[in-house]
Design an enzyme around this catalytic site. Structure first.
Site, PDB file in Angstrom:
ATOM      1  N   HIS A 147       0.702  -1.061   0.005  1.00  0.00           N
ATOM      2  CA  HIS A 147       0.082  -0.103  -0.027  1.00  0.00           C
ATOM      3  C   HIS A 147       0.877   1.294   0.010  1.00  0.00           C
ATOM      4  O   HIS A 147       0.702   2.134  -0.817  1.00  0.00           O
ATOM      5  CB  HIS A 147      -0.697   0.048   1.210  1.00  0.00           C
ATOM      6  CG  HIS A 147      -1.606   1.402   1.614  1.00  0.00           C
ATOM      7  ND1 HIS A 147      -3.051   1.410   0.923  1.00  0.00           N
ATOM      8  CD2 HIS A 147      -1.362   2.314   2.277  1.00  0.00           C
ATOM      9  CE1 HIS A 147      -3.370   2.665   1.364  1.00  0.00           C
ATOM     10  NE2 HIS A 147      -2.314   3.322   1.854  1.00  0.00           N
ATOM     11  N   GLU A 148       1.851   1.260   0.797  1.00  0.00           N
ATOM     12  CA  GLU A 148       2.718   2.429   0.996  1.00  0.00           C
ATOM     13  C   GLU A 148       3.529   2.509  -0.396  1.00  0.00           C
ATOM     14  O   GLU A 148       3.784   3.738  -0.831  1.00  0.00           O
ATOM     15  CB  GLU A 148       3.557   2.383   2.103  1.00  0.00           C
ATOM     16  CG  GLU A 148       2.756   2.317   3.503  1.00  0.00           C
ATOM     17  CD  GLU A 148       2.078   3.563   3.591  1.00  0.00           C
ATOM     18  OE1 GLU A 148       2.177   4.748   3.072  1.00  0.00           O
ATOM     19  OE2 GLU A 148       1.019   3.445   4.393  1.00  0.00           O
ATOM     20  N   HIS A 178       1.560   4.469  -3.059  1.00  0.00           N
ATOM     21  CA  HIS A 178       1.607   5.900  -2.638  1.00  0.00           C
ATOM     22  C   HIS A 178       2.898   6.427  -3.229  1.00  0.00           C
ATOM     23  O   HIS A 178       2.943   7.406  -3.800  1.00  0.00           O
ATOM     24  CB  HIS A 178       1.806   6.207  -1.202  1.00  0.00           C
ATOM     25  CG  HIS A 178       0.206   6.206  -0.487  1.00  0.00           C
ATOM     26  ND1 HIS A 178      -0.690   6.597  -1.110  1.00  0.00           N
ATOM     27  CD2 HIS A 178      -0.072   5.665   0.662  1.00  0.00           C
ATOM     28  CE1 HIS A 178      -1.764   6.256  -0.352  1.00  0.00           C
ATOM     29  NE2 HIS A 178      -1.242   5.663   0.840  1.00  0.00           N
ATOM     30  N   HIS A 221      -5.284   7.151  -1.823  1.00  0.00           N
ATOM     31  CA  HIS A 221      -6.416   5.936  -1.545  1.00  0.00           C
ATOM     32  C   HIS A 221      -7.648   5.759  -2.308  1.00  0.00           C
ATOM     33  O   HIS A 221      -8.095   6.844  -2.948  1.00  0.00           O
ATOM     34  CB  HIS A 221      -6.836   6.523  -0.075  1.00  0.00           C
ATOM     35  CG  HIS A 221      -5.719   6.386   0.990  1.00  0.00           C
ATOM     36  ND1 HIS A 221      -5.998   7.162   2.091  1.00  0.00           N
ATOM     37  CD2 HIS A 221      -4.690   5.736   1.110  1.00  0.00           C
ATOM     38  CE1 HIS A 221      -5.043   6.824   2.857  1.00  0.00           C
ATOM     39  NE2 HIS A 221      -4.159   5.858   2.286  1.00  0.00           N
ATOM     40  N   CYS A 222      -8.104   4.552  -2.483  1.00  0.00           N
ATOM     41  CA  CYS A 222      -9.080   4.245  -3.432  1.00  0.00           C
ATOM     42  C   CYS A 222     -10.463   4.455  -2.890  1.00  0.00           C
ATOM     43  O   CYS A 222     -10.752   4.005  -1.819  1.00  0.00           O
ATOM     44  CB  CYS A 222      -8.899   2.587  -3.781  1.00  0.00           C
ATOM     45  SG  CYS A 222     -10.198   2.072  -5.091  1.00  0.00           S
ATOM     46  N   CYS A 257      -9.918  -2.491  -2.203  1.00  0.00           N
ATOM     47  CA  CYS A 257      -8.608  -2.392  -2.882  1.00  0.00           C
ATOM     48  C   CYS A 257      -7.406  -2.301  -2.014  1.00  0.00           C
ATOM     49  O   CYS A 257      -7.782  -1.783  -0.745  1.00  0.00           O
ATOM     50  CB  CYS A 257      -8.574  -1.007  -3.897  1.00  0.00           C
ATOM     51  SG  CYS A 257      -7.473  -0.698  -4.842  1.00  0.00           S
ATOM     52  N   CYS A 292      -7.450  -2.738  -7.363  1.00  0.00           N
ATOM     53  CA  CYS A 292      -8.834  -2.793  -7.965  1.00  0.00           C
ATOM     54  C   CYS A 292      -8.377  -2.633  -9.618  1.00  0.00           C
ATOM     55  O   CYS A 292      -7.390  -1.951 -10.018  1.00  0.00           O
ATOM     56  CB  CYS A 292      -9.692  -1.810  -7.483  1.00  0.00           C
ATOM     57  SG  CYS A 292      -9.693  -0.075  -7.814  1.00  0.00           S
ATOM     58  N   CYS A 318      -7.360   1.351 -10.004  1.00  0.00           N
ATOM     59  CA  CYS A 318      -5.872   1.579  -9.334  1.00  0.00           C
ATOM     60  C   CYS A 318      -4.799   0.848 -10.410  1.00  0.00           C
ATOM     61  O   CYS A 318      -3.827   1.529 -10.383  1.00  0.00           O
ATOM     62  CB  CYS A 318      -5.797   1.034  -7.877  1.00  0.00           C
ATOM     63  SG  CYS A 318      -6.791   2.229  -6.860  1.00  0.00           S
TER      64      CYS A 318
END
Length: 90
Positions: free
Chosen positions: A9-10, A13, A19-20, A25, A45, A48
């Protein structure tokens, strides 16, 4: 596994993803400890994934193949199966 999801996740970025708000996601924000505990499998997703592809110019089939192989090596069988299914669908 949760640590891997947070790390990915990071890294998302770092590649320009925010953020979705569209789907469940990998790039969803975590607003509470309960959401963090619930975790679950989190992949990018379609929205993204498309944004990431525009930023990095990758081949989708090659990406899903390599992600499935990496999941196999890490023992994430359920994620590997999802990537293989996505590979068949592309």
């Amino acid at each position: 596994m949760r640590g891997c999801h947070i790390m990915c996740h990071e890294i998302g970025h770092q590649f320009g993803l925010r953020h979705c708000i569209y789907y469940e996601c990998l790039m969803n924000g975590i607003m509470s400890a309960e959401e963090q505990r619930n975790g679950g499998i989190r992949l990018l997703c379609p929205v993204c994934c498309k944004k990431l592809k525009q930023n990095l110019k990758f081949d989708t089939s090659e990406r899903f193949t390599k992600l499935a192989e990496a999941c196999d090596q890490l023992g994430f069988a359920e994620e590997a199966a999802i990537y293989r299914k996505l590979l068949k669908d592309c």
